[in-house]
Write a protein that holds these residues in place. Structure first.
Motif, PDB file in Angstrom:
ATOM      1  N   SER A 171       0.825  -1.222   0.000  1.00 56.46           N
ATOM      2  CA  SER A 171       0.000   0.000   0.000  1.00 56.46           C
ATOM      3  C   SER A 171       0.856   1.268   0.000  1.00 56.46           C
ATOM      4  N   ALA A 226      -4.363  -5.939  -4.802  1.00 54.33           N
ATOM      5  CA  ALA A 226      -5.455  -5.668  -5.739  1.00 54.33           C
ATOM      6  C   ALA A 226      -5.621  -4.171  -6.028  1.00 54.33           C
ATOM      7  N   GLY A 227      -5.856  -3.384  -4.954  1.00 53.72           N
ATOM      8  CA  GLY A 227      -6.172  -1.962  -5.134  1.00 53.72           C
ATOM      9  C   GLY A 227      -4.918  -1.171  -5.474  1.00 53.72           C
ATOM     10  N   ARG A 268     -11.628   0.066   1.336  1.00 55.19           N
ATOM     11  CA  ARG A 268     -10.824   1.279   1.544  1.00 55.19           C
ATOM     12  C   ARG A 268     -11.595   2.260   2.418  1.00 55.19           C
ATOM     13  N   LYS A 278      -4.248  -1.941   8.717  1.00 57.21           N
ATOM     14  CA  LYS A 278      -4.932  -2.783   7.716  1.00 57.21           C
ATOM     15  C   LYS A 278      -4.308  -4.179   7.679  1.00 57.21           C
TER      16      LYS A 278
HETATM   17  C1  3PG Z   1      -5.068  -4.856  -1.563  1.00 57.08           C
HETATM   18  O1  3PG Z   1      -5.544  -3.890  -2.183  1.00 57.08           O
HETATM   19  O2  3PG Z   1      -4.524  -5.805  -2.152  1.00 57.08           O
HETATM   20  C2  3PG Z   1      -5.230  -4.949  -0.067  1.00 57.08           C
HETATM   21  O3  3PG Z   1      -5.809  -3.801   0.433  1.00 57.08           O
HETATM   22  C3  3PG Z   1      -3.949  -5.317   0.663  1.00 57.08           C
HETATM   23  O4  3PG Z   1      -3.144  -4.224   0.973  1.00 57.08           O
HETATM   24  P1  3PG Z   1      -1.757  -4.413   1.750  1.00 57.08           P
HETATM   25  O5  3PG Z   1      -0.778  -4.978   0.786  1.00 57.08           O
HETATM   26  O6  3PG Z   1      -1.378  -3.037   2.222  1.00 57.08           O
HETATM   27  O7  3PG Z   1      -1.966  -5.328   2.903  1.00 57.08           O
END
Ligand code: 3PG
Length: 305
Positions: A56, A78-79, A224, A271
């Motif tokens: 992140s 993912a995000g 998020r 998180k």
């Molecule tokens: C993602 O978007 O894959 C998750 O939110 C994981 O985020 P992180 O790598 O900060 O744990």
């Protein structure tokens, strides 16, 4: 060539070992920057990197400017709202994510938060069961689909809303399709959020949707913080003593919510959705492999810009 793995929140050791092996086999040097507290450390470390792998971590315009020979940045996850895609594109830098690789970990946490809410944050007293309750899955990507499958195992009735997924794919998975986001929230006692943070979705979950939820409504957020309208959430929690909010991403008004709503509100301290060894290994190894395939063969699978 050099790849930099820059993770303020480090990968599990097994993931880092596996990534090192993948780069060593390809003859690519690796630098590791973990738990950094000053962004200057990232600027310095990325200066001579051809590839950058992050979680992140914010890959801002300034990071891109400091990365004078960068060709690829991979978000191991993912995000990718943490990547400045415009800055990457302007410099001809390819940006990728690793979709699905950490999805199971996030889905399991979402179900864990649902159980925690149903059992009154494990406080003494009478809770309720998930069986027979209605769950709304807000977006049917990798995580949303896994949450749906797990919830079906608990005997929940699962509904879904996702304008980007054909209704037939949703019904084929045994879920009920909601024609609108309003219908999802008005129907389901539990709603689990799986939408990305974009200009369209930021602050999109607020009073209008939350106040329509049935008695005992519970919102689960492993997506998020930015997608929540935090002031409106607080207002709805005040107006509706039956409502709960369980989140993997503490809102800005965390202290107020914690002081005001007791067991009806819970936020993880940091998180942790993707914080399992398995998710770290899956996402980290995928990020390393994608980087090697791009640098050695020009493979742009999972490019997002
Ligand atoms: C993602 O978007 O894959 C998750 O939110 C994981 O985020 P992180 O790598 O900060 O744990």
């Amino acid at each position: 060539m050099k790849a930099l793995i820059a993770t303020e929140k480090p990968f599990a050791k097994e993931a880092v070992d596996g990534m090192n092996d993948i780069f060593a086999t390809a003859g690519i040097a690796v630098a590791l920057l973990e738990k950094y507290t000053d962004v200057q450390a990232l600027y310095d470390a990325v200066a001579d990197a051809d590839a950058l792998i992050v979680r992140s971590d914010k890959v801002s315009r300034e990071v891109i400017a400091a990365a004078r020979q960068l060709k690829i940045v991979v978000r191991a996850g993912a995000g990718y709202d943490n990547l400045d895609l415009a800055a990457c594109t302007a410099r001809g830098i390819t940006a990728m994510n690793t979709p699905g690789q950490n999805a199971n970990a996030v889905a399991e946490l979402a179900v864990g938060l649902m159980i925690y809410a149903a059992r009154n944050s494990f406080c003494p007293g009478t809770g309720s069961e998930l069986k027979g309750k209605k769950l709304g899955v807000h977006a049917c990507g990798h995580v949303g689909r896994l949450v749906a499958t797990l919830a079906q195992g608990f005997g929940m009735e699962v509904y879904a809303f996702d304008p980007f997924v054909p209704a037939s794919a949703i019904t084929n998975a045994g879920l009920r399709v909601c024609a609108s986001v309003e219908e999802l929230y008005a129907t389901c006692r539990y709603v689990s959020l799986h939408i990305p943070a974009t200009e369209q979705t930021k602050k999109s979950i607020g009073r209008r949707l939350l106040s329509a939820m049935p008695q005992g409504g519970c919102l689960i957020n492993t997506a998020r913080k930015e997608i929540i309208h935090e002031d409106e959430l607080e207002a709805v929690l005040r107006e509706r003593p039956d409502m709960k909010y369980m989140t993997d991403v503490a809102p800005a008004n965390h202290a107020i919510l914690q002081a005001s709503f007791g067991a009806r509100y819970f936020a993880t301290p940091k998180k942790i959705g993707a914080e399992t060894a398995e998710a770290n290994i899956n996402a980290g190894l995928a990020a390393a492999s994608q980087t090697v395939r791009f640098l050695t063969a020009g493979d742009t699978t999972f490019k997002v810009n």
